[in-house]
Design a protein around this motif. Structure first.
Motif, PDB file in Angstrom:
ATOM      1  N   ARG A 106       1.975  -3.253  -7.331  1.00 22.40           N
ATOM      2  CA  ARG A 106       0.569  -3.526  -7.046  1.00 22.40           C
ATOM      3  C   ARG A 106       0.415  -4.780  -6.196  1.00 22.40           C
ATOM      4  NH1 ARG A 106      -1.343  -2.854 -13.306  1.00 22.40           N
ATOM      5  NH2 ARG A 106      -1.731  -0.600 -13.336  1.00 22.40           N
ATOM      6  N   ALA A 107       1.187  -5.806  -6.547  1.00 19.93           N
ATOM      7  CA  ALA A 107       1.118  -7.060  -5.798  1.00 19.93           C
ATOM      8  C   ALA A 107       1.552  -6.859  -4.353  1.00 19.93           C
ATOM      9  CB  ALA A 107       1.989  -8.114  -6.468  1.00 19.93           C
ATOM     10  N   PHE A 109       1.303  -4.030  -2.548  1.00 21.23           N
ATOM     11  CA  PHE A 109       0.217  -3.332  -1.859  1.00 21.23           C
ATOM     12  C   PHE A 109      -0.926  -4.298  -1.561  1.00 21.23           C
ATOM     13  CE2 PHE A 109       2.403   0.515  -2.829  1.00 21.23           C
ATOM     14  CZ  PHE A 109       1.876   1.486  -1.996  1.00 21.23           C
ATOM     15  N   ARG A 110      -1.238  -5.152  -2.504  1.00 12.98           N
ATOM     16  CA  ARG A 110      -2.325  -6.114  -2.318  1.00 12.98           C
ATOM     17  C   ARG A 110      -1.985  -7.098  -1.183  1.00 12.98           C
ATOM     18  NH1 ARG A 110      -5.979  -7.286  -6.046  1.00 12.98           N
ATOM     19  NH2 ARG A 110      -4.640  -6.573  -7.755  1.00 12.98           N
ATOM     20  N   MET A 111      -0.745  -7.587  -1.181  1.00 12.11           N
ATOM     21  CA  MET A 111      -0.345  -8.560  -0.170  1.00 12.11           C
ATOM     22  C   MET A 111      -0.346  -7.942   1.225  1.00 12.11           C
ATOM     23  SD  MET A 111       3.199 -10.747   0.143  1.00 12.11           S
ATOM     24  CE  MET A 111       4.182  -9.286   0.529  1.00 12.11           C
ATOM     25  N   THR A 113      -2.046  -5.441   2.298  1.00 16.69           N
ATOM     26  CA  THR A 113      -3.433  -5.221   2.705  1.00 16.69           C
ATOM     27  C   THR A 113      -4.088  -6.525   3.141  1.00 16.69           C
ATOM     28  OG1 THR A 113      -3.632  -3.350   1.170  1.00 16.69           O
ATOM     29  CG2 THR A 113      -5.678  -4.353   1.952  1.00 16.69           C
ATOM     30  N   ALA A 114      -3.841  -7.589   2.392  1.00 20.82           N
ATOM     31  CA  ALA A 114      -4.444  -8.888   2.712  1.00 20.82           C
ATOM     32  C   ALA A 114      -3.945  -9.434   4.045  1.00 20.82           C
ATOM     33  CB  ALA A 114      -4.149  -9.882   1.599  1.00 20.82           C
ATOM     34  N   LEU A 176      -5.318  -2.725  -8.923  1.00 19.33           N
ATOM     35  CA  LEU A 176      -5.944  -3.415  -7.800  1.00 19.33           C
ATOM     36  C   LEU A 176      -7.326  -3.936  -8.147  1.00 19.33           C
ATOM     37  CD1 LEU A 176      -4.905  -1.101  -4.812  1.00 19.33           C
ATOM     38  CD2 LEU A 176      -3.866  -3.255  -5.546  1.00 19.33           C
ATOM     39  N   SER A 177      -8.005  -3.269  -9.074  1.00 18.47           N
ATOM     40  CA  SER A 177      -9.361  -3.694  -9.422  1.00 18.47           C
ATOM     41  C   SER A 177      -9.400  -4.660 -10.598  1.00 18.47           C
ATOM     42  CB  SER A 177     -10.228  -2.469  -9.751  1.00 18.47           C
ATOM     43  OG  SER A 177      -9.677  -1.741 -10.843  1.00 18.47           O
ATOM     44  N   ASP A 180      -3.026  -7.187 -11.375  1.00 19.28           N
ATOM     45  CA  ASP A 180      -1.703  -6.573 -11.268  1.00 19.28           C
ATOM     46  C   ASP A 180      -1.041  -6.341 -12.620  1.00 19.28           C
ATOM     47  OD1 ASP A 180      -1.990  -6.667  -8.516  1.00 19.28           O
ATOM     48  OD2 ASP A 180      -0.925  -8.572  -8.311  1.00 19.28           O
TER      49      ASP A 180
END
Length: 206
Positions: A106-107, A109-111, A113-114, A176-177, A180
């Motif tokens: 998750r982290a 994917f988040r990174m 995207t950011a 994501l919401s 993580d």
């Protein structure tokens, strides 16, 4: 022999650097991650780090490309599971759900995207490779079960997407919401088994 041993040491050191860099990038983000901190975490000098990776941007790109290759391996392997339709779909679904319930996934994917604005090509590669690895594994299983007559499916890619969608919501989207580290109320194995039962009710032969 000496050359081979040297290459193995070099590859091992590179792997250690990538592991340390991934941890720091995920924790600090690209902007706040320092090359000195990566070098310390990897147990190498800054000069050695720059010998492997001439810039932080190059290190980031390599971390992302390497991560999507290694992190999705259990899902790709699950496509080789044997058994009937329920067994094969369950193996795939468990691996997929566990992949997206993992905080590091998750982290990542988040990174990515950011950092899309800064590394658009890297983000496109990451997401494309993820789709190819994860979606490709699911499509392969559905296609093979269709060929054996165990599933009634017109478009395997659509059916595979529906199965993955049932798993995404309870794992990746939750993470994501909500964070993580947050895990679903139900065990991941139960989420996977329920998704498979719903899928078989729609596409099973009977």
């Amino acid at each position: 022999m000496l050359i081979g041993a040297g290459l193995k040491r070099s590859e091992h050191k590179k792997a250690e650097i990538l592991a340390a860099a991934r941890d720091i990038f995920l924790k600090e983000g690209y902007a706040d991650a320092g090359m000195e901190a990566v070098a310390r975490a990897a147990g190498v000098s800054t000069a050695t780090l720059y010998a492997y990776f001439p810039s932080k941007a190059e290190l980031f790109r390599t971390v992302v490309v390497d991560s999507v290759r290694t992190m999705a391996q259990p899902v790709r392997e699950s496509a080789k599971a044997g058994g009937d339709a329920r067994a094969r779909l369950t193996a795939l679904s468990r691996a997929y759900a566990e992949f997206f319930a993992t905080p590091a996934t998750r982290a990542m994917f988040r990174m990515v995207t950011a950092e899309r604005r800064r590394f658009e090509g890297v983000a496109d590669h990451f997401l494309g490779a993820a789709r190819e690895s994860l979606g490709g594994a699911a499509i392969q299983v559905v296609q093979e079960l269709k060929a054996s007559g165990e599933l009634k499916v017109d478009k395997p890619s659509w059916a595979a997407g529906q199965l993955m969608g049932m798993l995404d919501h309870a794992t990746l989207v939750l993470g994501l919401s909500a964070g993580d580290e947050v895990q679903p109320d139900r065990p991941v194995t139960q989420i996977a088994e329920d998704a498979v039962e719903t899928f078989l009710a729609r596409y099973g032969p009977g």
